[in-house]
Design a protein around this motif. Structure first.
Motif, PDB file in Angstrom:
ATOM      1  N   GLN A 191      -3.597 -10.659  -8.321  1.00 66.41           N
ATOM      2  CA  GLN A 191      -3.302 -12.091  -8.297  1.00 66.41           C
ATOM      3  C   GLN A 191      -3.661 -12.717  -6.952  1.00 66.41           C
ATOM      4  N   TRP A 192      -3.448 -11.974  -5.869  1.00 65.37           N
ATOM      5  CA  TRP A 192      -3.624 -12.523  -4.529  1.00 65.37           C
ATOM      6  C   TRP A 192      -5.037 -12.361  -3.981  1.00 65.37           C
ATOM      7  N   ILE A 193      -5.819 -11.447  -4.536  1.00 66.42           N
ATOM      8  CA  ILE A 193      -7.084 -11.092  -3.889  1.00 66.42           C
ATOM      9  C   ILE A 193      -8.049 -12.271  -3.808  1.00 66.42           C
ATOM     10  N   SER A 194      -7.976 -13.181  -4.764  1.00 63.19           N
ATOM     11  CA  SER A 194      -8.843 -14.353  -4.713  1.00 63.19           C
ATOM     12  C   SER A 194      -8.180 -15.529  -4.002  1.00 63.19           C
ATOM     13  N   VAL A 195      -6.943 -15.314  -3.562  1.00 65.72           N
ATOM     14  CA  VAL A 195      -6.201 -16.367  -2.872  1.00 65.72           C
ATOM     15  C   VAL A 195      -6.211 -16.133  -1.361  1.00 65.72           C
ATOM     16  N   LYS A 196      -5.857 -14.910  -0.966  1.00 66.62           N
ATOM     17  CA  LYS A 196      -5.704 -14.629   0.466  1.00 66.62           C
ATOM     18  C   LYS A 196      -5.721 -13.113   0.671  1.00 66.62           C
ATOM     19  N   PHE A 197      -6.899 -12.579   0.997  1.00 66.05           N
ATOM     20  CA  PHE A 197      -7.011 -11.135   1.206  1.00 66.05           C
ATOM     21  C   PHE A 197      -8.238 -10.870   2.060  1.00 66.05           C
ATOM     22  N   LYS A 198      -8.044 -10.293   3.233  1.00 69.89           N
ATOM     23  CA  LYS A 198      -9.158 -10.057   4.154  1.00 69.89           C
ATOM     24  C   LYS A 198     -10.145  -9.051   3.574  1.00 69.89           C
ATOM     25  N   SER A 199     -11.409  -9.345   3.771  1.00 68.40           N
ATOM     26  CA  SER A 199     -12.450  -8.456   3.276  1.00 68.40           C
ATOM     27  C   SER A 199     -12.349  -7.064   3.893  1.00 68.40           C
ATOM     28  N   ASP A 200     -11.908  -6.978   5.141  1.00 70.24           N
ATOM     29  CA  ASP A 200     -11.835  -5.691   5.833  1.00 70.24           C
ATOM     30  C   ASP A 200     -10.829  -4.738   5.184  1.00 70.24           C
ATOM     31  N   LEU A 201      -9.910  -5.267   4.402  1.00 75.18           N
ATOM     32  CA  LEU A 201      -8.890  -4.430   3.773  1.00 75.18           C
ATOM     33  C   LEU A 201      -9.349  -3.829   2.447  1.00 75.18           C
ATOM     34  N   ARG A 202     -10.480  -4.273   1.965  1.00 72.13           N
ATOM     35  CA  ARG A 202     -10.914  -3.823   0.638  1.00 72.13           C
ATOM     36  C   ARG A 202     -11.144  -2.312   0.540  1.00 72.13           C
ATOM     37  N   PRO A 203     -11.763  -1.668   1.532  1.00 69.94           N
ATOM     38  CA  PRO A 203     -11.917  -0.210   1.408  1.00 69.94           C
ATOM     39  C   PRO A 203     -10.585   0.516   1.208  1.00 69.94           C
ATOM     40  N   MET A 204      -9.527   0.041   1.860  1.00 73.32           N
ATOM     41  CA  MET A 204      -8.202   0.644   1.669  1.00 73.32           C
ATOM     42  C   MET A 204      -7.749   0.454   0.213  1.00 73.32           C
ATOM     43  N   LEU A 205      -8.055  -0.706  -0.345  1.00 74.84           N
ATOM     44  CA  LEU A 205      -7.691  -0.975  -1.723  1.00 74.84           C
ATOM     45  C   LEU A 205      -8.502  -0.102  -2.680  1.00 74.84           C
ATOM     46  N   LEU A 214       0.821  -1.213   0.000  1.00 74.83           N
ATOM     47  CA  LEU A 214       0.000   0.000   0.000  1.00 74.83           C
ATOM     48  C   LEU A 214       0.857   1.267   0.000  1.00 74.83           C
ATOM     49  N   PRO A 215       1.887   1.359   0.837  1.00 70.29           N
ATOM     50  CA  PRO A 215       2.760   2.543   0.764  1.00 70.29           C
ATOM     51  C   PRO A 215       3.409   2.719  -0.607  1.00 70.29           C
ATOM     52  N   GLU A 216       3.724   1.604  -1.277  1.00 69.66           N
ATOM     53  CA  GLU A 216       4.359   1.726  -2.591  1.00 69.66           C
ATOM     54  C   GLU A 216       3.377   2.242  -3.647  1.00 69.66           C
ATOM     55  N   LEU A 217       2.113   1.938  -3.483  1.00 69.72           N
ATOM     56  CA  LEU A 217       1.111   2.488  -4.399  1.00 69.72           C
ATOM     57  C   LEU A 217       0.984   3.999  -4.253  1.00 69.72           C
ATOM     58  N   GLN A 218       1.407   4.522  -3.130  1.00 70.09           N
ATOM     59  CA  GLN A 218       1.254   5.950  -2.857  1.00 70.09           C
ATOM     60  C   GLN A 218       2.466   6.770  -3.274  1.00 70.09           C
ATOM     61  N   PRO A 229     -19.416   3.509  -1.207  1.00 69.08           N
ATOM     62  CA  PRO A 229     -18.843   4.848  -1.016  1.00 69.08           C
ATOM     63  C   PRO A 229     -17.907   5.286  -2.148  1.00 69.08           C
ATOM     64  N   TYR A 230     -17.394   4.319  -2.909  1.00 70.91           N
ATOM     65  CA  TYR A 230     -16.448   4.630  -3.980  1.00 70.91           C
ATOM     66  C   TYR A 230     -17.083   4.502  -5.361  1.00 70.91           C
ATOM     67  N   LEU A 231     -18.351   4.138  -5.406  1.00 71.09           N
ATOM     68  CA  LEU A 231     -19.003   3.817  -6.675  1.00 71.09           C
ATOM     69  C   LEU A 231     -19.001   4.997  -7.637  1.00 71.09           C
ATOM     70  N   GLU A 232     -19.434   6.156  -7.173  1.00 69.14           N
ATOM     71  CA  GLU A 232     -19.534   7.309  -8.076  1.00 69.14           C
ATOM     72  C   GLU A 232     -18.175   7.693  -8.649  1.00 69.14           C
ATOM     73  N   THR A 233     -17.185   7.788  -7.777  1.00 64.28           N
ATOM     74  CA  THR A 233     -15.841   8.151  -8.238  1.00 64.28           C
ATOM     75  C   THR A 233     -15.292   7.114  -9.203  1.00 64.28           C
ATOM     76  N   ALA A 248      -7.089   3.303  -2.803  1.00 62.34           N
ATOM     77  CA  ALA A 248      -5.851   3.348  -3.588  1.00 62.34           C
ATOM     78  C   ALA A 248      -6.151   3.309  -5.078  1.00 62.34           C
ATOM     79  N   ILE A 249      -7.144   2.504  -5.481  1.00 62.58           N
ATOM     80  CA  ILE A 249      -7.504   2.401  -6.893  1.00 62.58           C
ATOM     81  C   ILE A 249      -8.049   3.728  -7.407  1.00 62.58           C
ATOM     82  N   CYS A 250      -8.857   4.391  -6.609  1.00 60.62           N
ATOM     83  CA  CYS A 250      -9.386   5.697  -7.017  1.00 60.62           C
ATOM     84  C   CYS A 250      -8.246   6.676  -7.289  1.00 60.62           C
ATOM     85  N   ASN A 251      -7.235   6.639  -6.448  1.00 58.05           N
ATOM     86  CA  ASN A 251      -6.087   7.522  -6.655  1.00 58.05           C
ATOM     87  C   ASN A 251      -5.326   7.151  -7.920  1.00 58.05           C
ATOM     88  N   LEU A 252      -5.177   5.846  -8.166  1.00 54.83           N
ATOM     89  CA  LEU A 252      -4.466   5.411  -9.369  1.00 54.83           C
ATOM     90  C   LEU A 252      -5.215   5.799 -10.635  1.00 54.83           C
TER      91      LEU A 252
END
Length: 599
Positions: A309-323, A286-290, A359-363, A326-330
């Motif tokens: 690649q990893w999101i369907s393998v091992k990624f907590k649902s609670d972390l998705r808003p942070m992702l 996450l810091p590297e994306l910034q 919360p991120y749908l419109e953007t 980051a995607i909105c910024n990218l």
């Protein structure tokens, strides 16, 4: 070949070319004879002698390449001959894996030395490297060489081949192959970086269709899967050395990190128990994306691909808003095209939660739409449309406030894509999800929607070959969400009779569409189309399966107007002939009784 080698040393280009042409032709014949001419080629000494001799010939030809210029007809023929030698080995391995067993050791030694050591420096070329990697991969993956879990159930030939493989792939050999693949073959070149900077869309397409990158990645995946217990610690060590931020002025370090992240993404399933990805995401990725420095673009692209690649393998649902943040910024970065060519939004997996995404749908939707307008490559537009479709499908009716711009743009995109049927298929898929999201409000799309359905399902139009399946699905969804049958919606049913004549795999969807019309407005619909429909059913019953005949009969369990006459008698006769008396008498009698009640 001997003549060719003599002429190379004498420097006569015409003689070299002449002998090389004869070598090439002879080799083409020998390839066919060797691969297809013998049931048990390992029992023929001449065949096996020829195959064993290939490795020495390849070494001679590769050394000759040092003395022949790169821009030269002889060079072209020489490389073709080298590649043909490797094709003999690959074809023989494919067709006669057990006969190839005596060649396994030599093939691995030769390929690994030229691809993964300094032996190949200055003499190898891209297609040759690819062929050698394919040879290694085919030996590693070959099912004939893999013993059963119970070794006693394996054939002696399989056990012998497996023993040779295990003896060759020692820890030092595997470690060197793994490190070399990542630190050498996975590295982006200066030429690739320049191409990416100048033409991101073209770069991604060229990267996909290049020879070596997909091949090296596939070889890495296969070797890592086969020897994961040995290679997992090696890759984890490479990861560990790259913790923390990387100096943006050190381009080589950035490229090494990009290559290692590529490997970690490719090996995601194998590393499931060895990497705490959630912590790595929060503390490192996450810091590297910034990091917004221009030189960090390749790494940001790789990081978001790695997360994908990893999101369907091992990624907590609670972390998705942070992702999502980051995607909105990218998406607001100039690196949009490359980002979306290498990653899809995490909305098409089982862990997706609409409440987290809203919360991120419109953007997100606005930026995606802007991206769709900006990109020029057909493949890129298809990719972005796919992501938009996934978003619309997931949020369903909650997309309604944001789709106005897309609804206005799609007619223009449809017109521009007249020569690109695959892009039109992507537009049809998007329209399917749009109609489902808009519900009854999709009626406002009819001026664009109905002509699209008309064209896509018209078997007299050449594009129907590509568009028919999605066009029928769109037609059905439109009916399911229509509050009533409009004259225009009724008119496109003219396409149905030729579709029923096709008797294709789309017949079930056609029946659903007919049902949709009957449910919506049986009287108006049947007054217009009943006679033609019955005639189509009579023809259809002669050709389709019993299951299809049942579907036809079900159409006449619906409400029918009372002014039809002889056509229904004909239909009943067709039904009686088409069905077996024992299995379908009840249904036939019910249908006949129902029809006669209106005569």
């Amino acid at each position: 070949t001997d003549t060719f080698l003599q002429h190379v040393s004498s420097g006569s280009e015409a003689a070299v070319l002449s002998s090389l042409e004869r070598t090439l032709l002879s080799l083409k014949v020998l390839r066919k004879l060797t691969v297809n001419g013998f049931v048990e080629p390992h029992k023929n000494m001449e065949v096996m002698g020829f195959l064993h001799g290939i490795f020495d010939r390849l070494k001679q030809f590769l050394e000759c390449s040092r003395n022949i210029g790169t821009d030269n007809v002889c060079r072209d023929r020489l490389e073709k001959t080298i590649i043909l030698f490797t094709k003999v080995l690959l074809d023989f391995l494919d067709q006669h894996p057990f006969s190839f067993t005596p060649l396994i050791q030599r093939s691995l030694e030769f390929s690994v030395s030229y691809v993964f050591t300094e032996v190949g420096e200055g003499v190898t070329f891209e297609r040759f490297i690819v062929q050698c990697m394919n040879l290694i991969k085919m030996i590693v993956k070959n099912y004939a060489y893999k013993p059963s879990k119970n070794f006693e159930d394996s054939s002696p030939e399989t056990l012998e081949a497996h023993k040779i493989k295990m003896a060759f792939f020692t820890y030092p050999t595997l470690t060197e192959i793994c490190r070399r693949l990542v630190s050498h073959y996975f590295l982006l070149t200066e030429e690739e970086l320049t191409m990416w900077e100048e033409d991101p869309e073209g770069f991604s397409k060229n990267q996909f269709f290049s020879f070596h990158l997909p091949c090296t990645e596939v070889l890495f995946i296969d070797i890592f899967h086969e020897y994961n217990q040995t290679l997992t610690p090696v890759l984890l060590e490479m990861m560990q050395t790259l913790q923390g931020p990387t100096n943006v002025e050190d381009m080589n370090a950035l490229l090494i990190k990009d290559a290692v992240y590529n490997a970690v993404g490719l090996a995601a399933y194998e590393l499931f128990d060895s990497v705490d990805f959630d912590q790595w995401f929060k503390n490192q990725l996450l810091p590297e994306l910034q990091v917004i420095h221009n030189r960090y673009k390749p790494l940001r692209r790789r990081v978001i691909w790695l997360i994908g690649q990893w999101i369907s393998v091992k990624f907590k649902s609670d972390l998705r808003p942070m992702l999502y943040e980051a995607i909105c910024n990218l998406l607001q970065d100039q690196d949009l095209v490359v980002f979306f060519l290498n990653y899809s939004l995490p909305v098409d997996d089982f862990e997706f939660r609409t409440d987290q995404f809203l919360p991120y749908l419109e953007t997100m939707f606005t930026l995606l739409f802007q991206l769709l307008q900006q990109v020029t490559e057909c493949d890129t537009k298809m990719h972005v449309l796919h992501v938009l479709s996934c978003v619309i499908e997931r949020v369903n009716i909650q997309i309604r406030p944001y789709v106005g711009c897309l609804v206005q743009y799609l007619p223009l995109l449809w017109k521009q894509s007249e020569e690109h049927n695959m892009l039109r298929c992507a537009i049809l898929t998007t329209l399917i999800h749009l109609v489902q999201g808009l519900g009854a409000d999709s009626k406002n799309l009819y001026p664009f929607l109905l002509p699209v359905i008309q064209l896509s399902t018209d078997v007299s139009q050449p594009p129907h070959v590509y568009l028919l399946e999605d066009g029928l699905e769109l037609w059905l969804v439109t009916l399911e969400n229509s509050p009533c049958v409009t004259p225009e919606l009724l008119r496109i049913f003219q396409n149905m009779s030729p579709l029923l004549e096709l008797s294709s795999e789309n017949l079930r969807t056609c029946f659903k569409i007919i049902n949709g019309y009957i449910f919506l407005s049986s009287t108006e619909f049947l007054q217009t189309y009943a006679v033609g429909l019955c005639q189509s059913f009579c023809e259809l019953l002669k050709e389709i399966t019993t299951e299809g005949q049942v579907q036809v009969l079900k159409k006449f369990e619906r409400k029918l107007p009372c002014h039809f006459d002889v056509v229904f008698i004909d239909l009943c006769v067709c039904v009686s002939v088409s069905f077996s008396f024992s299995s379908s008498l009840s249904m036939i009698l019910t249908s006949v009784k129902y029809v006669f009640s209106f005569l």
